[in-house]
Design an enzyme around this catalytic site. Structure first.
Site, mmCIF file in Angstrom:
data_model
loop_
_atom_site.group_PDB
_atom_site.id
_atom_site.type_symbol
_atom_site.label_atom_id
_atom_site.label_comp_id
_atom_site.label_asym_id
_atom_site.label_seq_id
_atom_site.Cartn_x
_atom_site.Cartn_y
_atom_site.Cartn_z
ATOM 1 N N ARG A 194 0.812 -1.223 0.000
ATOM 2 C CA ARG A 194 0.000 0.000 0.000
ATOM 3 C C ARG A 194 0.846 1.275 0.000
ATOM 4 O O ARG A 194 0.435 2.321 0.486
ATOM 5 C CB ARG A 194 -0.970 0.037 1.184
ATOM 6 C CG ARG A 194 -1.976 -1.068 1.123
ATOM 7 C CD ARG A 194 -3.160 -0.801 2.019
ATOM 8 N NE ARG A 194 -4.072 -1.910 1.941
ATOM 9 C CZ ARG A 194 -3.997 -2.979 2.706
ATOM 10 N NH1 ARG A 194 -3.076 -3.049 3.641
ATOM 11 N NH2 ARG A 194 -4.855 -3.962 2.557
ATOM 12 N N GLU A 198 8.462 19.845 -24.778
ATOM 13 C CA GLU A 198 7.774 20.131 -23.505
ATOM 14 C C GLU A 198 8.238 21.485 -22.955
ATOM 15 O O GLU A 198 7.461 22.226 -22.351
ATOM 16 C CB GLU A 198 8.035 19.033 -22.468
ATOM 17 C CG GLU A 198 7.683 17.611 -22.917
ATOM 18 C CD GLU A 198 6.189 17.302 -22.890
ATOM 19 O OE1 GLU A 198 5.388 18.161 -22.473
ATOM 20 O OE2 GLU A 198 5.819 16.176 -23.302
ATOM 21 N N GLU A 222 -5.650 17.712 -10.713
ATOM 22 C CA GLU A 222 -6.305 18.262 -11.898
ATOM 23 C C GLU A 222 -7.794 18.438 -11.686
ATOM 24 O O GLU A 222 -8.610 18.087 -12.527
ATOM 25 C CB GLU A 222 -6.033 17.336 -13.097
ATOM 26 C CG GLU A 222 -5.915 18.094 -14.406
ATOM 27 C CD GLU A 222 -5.446 17.225 -15.557
ATOM 28 O OE1 GLU A 222 -4.494 16.450 -15.380
ATOM 29 O OE2 GLU A 222 -6.051 17.322 -16.622
ATOM 30 N N ARG A 239 -4.070 22.417 -13.522
ATOM 31 C CA ARG A 239 -3.106 21.468 -14.086
ATOM 32 C C ARG A 239 -3.402 21.166 -15.556
ATOM 33 O O ARG A 239 -2.528 20.742 -16.304
ATOM 34 C CB ARG A 239 -3.101 20.185 -13.229
ATOM 35 C CG ARG A 239 -1.889 19.302 -13.481
ATOM 36 C CD ARG A 239 -1.693 18.205 -12.441
ATOM 37 N NE ARG A 239 -0.560 17.378 -12.826
ATOM 38 C CZ ARG A 239 0.073 16.522 -12.046
ATOM 39 N NH1 ARG A 239 -0.312 16.362 -10.798
ATOM 40 N NH2 ARG A 239 1.083 15.815 -12.483
ATOM 41 N N ASN A 292 -1.711 20.160 -20.488
ATOM 42 C CA ASN A 292 -2.096 19.305 -21.613
ATOM 43 C C ASN A 292 -2.043 20.031 -22.947
ATOM 44 O O ASN A 292 -2.401 19.458 -23.982
ATOM 45 C CB ASN A 292 -3.516 18.758 -21.416
ATOM 46 C CG ASN A 292 -3.583 17.835 -20.231
ATOM 47 O OD1 ASN A 292 -2.607 17.172 -19.894
ATOM 48 N ND2 ASN A 292 -4.729 17.806 -19.565
ATOM 49 N N HIS A 335 7.158 11.116 -28.779
ATOM 50 C CA HIS A 335 6.155 11.856 -28.003
ATOM 51 C C HIS A 335 6.328 13.365 -28.230
ATOM 52 O O HIS A 335 5.381 14.063 -28.570
ATOM 53 C CB HIS A 335 6.289 11.507 -26.519
ATOM 54 C CG HIS A 335 5.361 12.285 -25.639
ATOM 55 N ND1 HIS A 335 4.015 12.019 -25.576
ATOM 56 C CD2 HIS A 335 5.588 13.336 -24.816
ATOM 57 C CE1 HIS A 335 3.449 12.877 -24.731
ATOM 58 N NE2 HIS A 335 4.387 13.697 -24.252
HETATM 59 N N1 LIG Z 1 4.027 10.963 -15.230
HETATM 60 C C1 LIG Z 1 3.942 12.023 -15.989
HETATM 61 O O1 LIG Z 1 3.490 13.085 -15.542
HETATM 62 C C2 LIG Z 1 4.410 11.944 -17.405
HETATM 63 C C3 LIG Z 1 4.535 13.113 -18.161
HETATM 64 C C4 LIG Z 1 5.040 13.007 -19.450
HETATM 65 C C5 LIG Z 1 5.404 11.763 -19.975
HETATM 66 N N2 LIG Z 1 5.246 10.643 -19.207
HETATM 67 C C6 LIG Z 1 5.652 9.327 -19.716
HETATM 68 O O2 LIG Z 1 7.050 9.360 -19.969
HETATM 69 C C7 LIG Z 1 7.376 8.368 -20.940
HETATM 70 C C8 LIG Z 1 8.368 8.948 -21.922
HETATM 71 O O3 LIG Z 1 9.525 9.324 -21.218
HETATM 72 P P1 LIG Z 1 10.915 9.640 -21.955
HETATM 73 O O4 LIG Z 1 10.673 10.527 -23.095
HETATM 74 O O5 LIG Z 1 11.853 10.051 -20.886
HETATM 75 O O6 LIG Z 1 11.302 8.239 -22.599
HETATM 76 P P2 LIG Z 1 12.124 6.976 -22.066
HETATM 77 O O7 LIG Z 1 11.989 6.814 -20.614
HETATM 78 O O8 LIG Z 1 11.739 5.834 -22.925
HETATM 79 O O9 LIG Z 1 13.622 7.382 -22.412
HETATM 80 C C9 LIG Z 1 14.013 7.591 -23.750
HETATM 81 C C10 LIG Z 1 15.276 6.812 -24.105
HETATM 82 O O10 LIG Z 1 16.412 7.465 -23.511
HETATM 83 C C11 LIG Z 1 17.214 6.511 -22.831
HETATM 84 N N3 LIG Z 1 17.896 7.305 -21.813
HETATM 85 C C12 LIG Z 1 17.409 7.744 -20.643
HETATM 86 N N4 LIG Z 1 18.276 8.586 -20.072
HETATM 87 C C13 LIG Z 1 19.337 8.663 -20.880
HETATM 88 C C14 LIG Z 1 20.560 9.403 -20.840
HETATM 89 N N5 LIG Z 1 20.816 10.276 -19.859
HETATM 90 N N6 LIG Z 1 21.442 9.248 -21.850
HETATM 91 C C15 LIG Z 1 21.171 8.419 -22.883
HETATM 92 N N7 LIG Z 1 20.018 7.716 -22.996
HETATM 93 C C16 LIG Z 1 19.114 7.846 -21.996
HETATM 94 C C17 LIG Z 1 16.246 5.494 -22.359
HETATM 95 O O11 LIG Z 1 16.885 4.267 -22.085
HETATM 96 C C18 LIG Z 1 15.311 5.394 -23.577
HETATM 97 O O12 LIG Z 1 15.859 4.573 -24.556
HETATM 98 C C19 LIG Z 1 6.063 7.947 -21.564
HETATM 99 O O13 LIG Z 1 5.741 6.660 -21.106
HETATM 100 C C20 LIG Z 1 5.045 8.949 -21.035
HETATM 101 O O14 LIG Z 1 3.753 8.409 -20.879
HETATM 102 C C21 LIG Z 1 4.769 10.721 -17.944
HETATM 103 ZN ZN LIG Z 2 4.171 15.284 -22.844
#
Ligand SMILES: NC(=O)c1ccc[n+]([C@@H]2O[C@H](COP(=O)([O-])OP(=O)(O)OC[C@H]3O[C@@H](n4cnc5c(N)ncnc54)[C@H](O)[C@@H]3O)[C@@H](O)[C@H]2O)c1
Ligand SMILES: [Zn+2]
Length: 371
Positions: free
Chosen positions: A121, A185, A237, A242, A246, A267
């Site tokens: 939990r 972003e 939100e 918040r 979006n 993304h």
């Molecule tokens: N929780 C939230 O509020 C929120 C907001 C936006 C996005 N997200 C989520 O985030 C995810 C996308 O995250 P992302 O764009 O970070 O992608 P990711 O976590 O897949 O990372 C992208 C790539 O970079 C590599 N990597 C990470 N750090 C590195 C570094 N310092 N040097 C070299 N390579 C590195 C990873 O291994 C991966 O291959 C999605 O699943 C999305 O839904 C969540």
């Molecule tokens: Zn985003």
């Protein structure tokens, strides 16, 4: 270097922005997180930074237990979550107090946070974000989730970390594509809330693209402050505060879905297009000036983000849009910019207006051409 606080009463936490991991042990000691850290990361990040993070965690008095997950969105699955829960329970035992450390991008952060929220939990967790997107967005605010086969982020909760420790030196190793994805972003934050940031992005493009420390520090700090401020006011939100985060994500997610998560658009690239769609709609509705629209398109393009939708049928995007959870009860609802630094939430935008702008962006028609 500097710190910002997400203010949520007794769940408040700090976001530290640093140039190295030097301050991590001292920060963690003061939090009394437990005896054993489950360090969740993927093989690539582990080989890049695993060693130094383990040292820093040990320095803070934690016993470190690494658990690796696959490197891709596939890791945010029910199967991986269950596997992780099993691994954590095998590490756990008498006299131990478990905490979770998420070391990685948004994928690792969302998955590790979700697992930390449900194991017994809820156990404490910390975020050590390594991508630009994770440092300015996903590691902050406590939205944790995994995907279902029917859609992204469909199972999750709000569960805040105990600290977010940002080491900007990690950004140097990021691929160009992941860097630019994070930039989308950052441009978003400028448009929704911070004209000064937006201008900084326009005036310092080469320093930012060269990933110079000073420039990274400036933009990451601005975004972290904005996100922390928004989450502090509207964690779940509920007040539409918040919601402005979006911006670009409604059309953006539809473009992502319509491209079948094939990797054709990352993304950030899809969100960049989503922001342009929203800006064009706003201009069409007479809410955004042509000059500001041009600035938005020009800035996105100058950072290497796409400014045209290629290879995806507009009808497919419209179908995906209909499934968006932000399109409440079939009512179209979009975050629209009215000037750089200010957005509004607008409901009941005729679907036809959205379809038309998507279509225009898929061809080569600019808003000025067809007036
Ligand atoms: N929780 C939230 O509020 C929120 C907001 C936006 C996005 N997200 C989520 O985030 C995810 C996308 O995250 P992302 O764009 O970070 O992608 P990711 O976590 O897949 O990372 C992208 C790539 O970079 C590599 N990597 C990470 N750090 C590195 C570094 N310092 N040097 C070299 N390579 C590195 C990873 O291994 C991966 O291959 C999605 O699943 C999305 O839904 C969540
Ligand atoms: Zn985003």
């Amino acid at each position: 270097m500097n710190a910002t606080t997400v203010r949520l009463g007794d769940r408040s936490y700090k976001i530290r922005i640093e140039k190295s991991l030097k301050m991590l042990p001292r920060q963690l000691k003061s939090l009394n997180l437990g005896t054993d850290a489950v360090l969740i990361t993927n093989p690539k990040i582990n080989s890049l930074f695993g060693k130094k993070v383990k040292y820093a965690l040990r320095d803070s008095g934690l016993k470190v237990n690494p658990v690796l997950v696959p490197d891709s969105e596939r890791a945010k699955s029910v199967k991986e979550a269950v596997r992780l829960l099993g691994a954590i329970s095998r590490i756990d035992g008498k006299g131990k107090r478990i905490c979770v450390v998420a070391l990685g991008g948004g994928v690792v952060g969302d998955l590790a946070g979700f697992v930390a929220s449900i194991y017994k939990r809820g156990v404490p967790y910390i975020q050590i974000p390594t991508t630009l997107l994770a440092q300015v967005d996903s590691s902050i605010g406590g939205k944790v989730a995994i995907d279902l086969t029917t859609g992204k982020n469909l199972t999750g909760s709000f569960y805040q970390p105990r600290i977010v420790y940002i080491d900007i030196s990690f950004i140097r190793d990021l691929s160009r594509r992941d860097f630019i994805s994070g930039m989308a972003e950052i441009i978003k934050y400028g448009i929704i809330k911070d004209k000064r940031l937006f201008n900084y992005l326009r005036d310092n493009r080469s320093a930012i693209l060269r990933r110079e420390t000073k420039a990274l520090l400036e933009i990451i700090t601005r975004c972290v402050k904005i996100k922390a401020g928004i989450v502090s006011k509207d964690e779940r939100e509920r007040k539409s505060i918040r919601t402005i985060l979006n911006f670009g994500h409604t059309a953006g997610h539809a473009i992502e879905t319509a491209s079948g998560y094939s990797g054709y658009y990352s993304h950030g690239e899809a969100i960049g297009l989503g922001m342009i769609v929203a800006a064009r709609i706003s201009n069409r509705l007479g809410r955004l000036s042509a000059a500001d629209l041009l600035k938005i398109e020009d800035t996105a393009g100058s950072y290497g983000l796409p400014t045209r939708i290629k290879r995806i049928d507009t009808r497919k995007i419209m179908r995906s849009l209909a499934y968006d959870k932000k399109f409440i009860h079939g009512v179209t609802r979009l975050v629209l910019p009215v000037r750089i630094g200010k957005v509004v939430i607008k409901e009941r935008i005729p679907e036809e207006v959205i379809r038309r702008e998507l279509k225009r962006l898929s061809s080569k028609i600019t808003p000025a051409d067809d007036r």
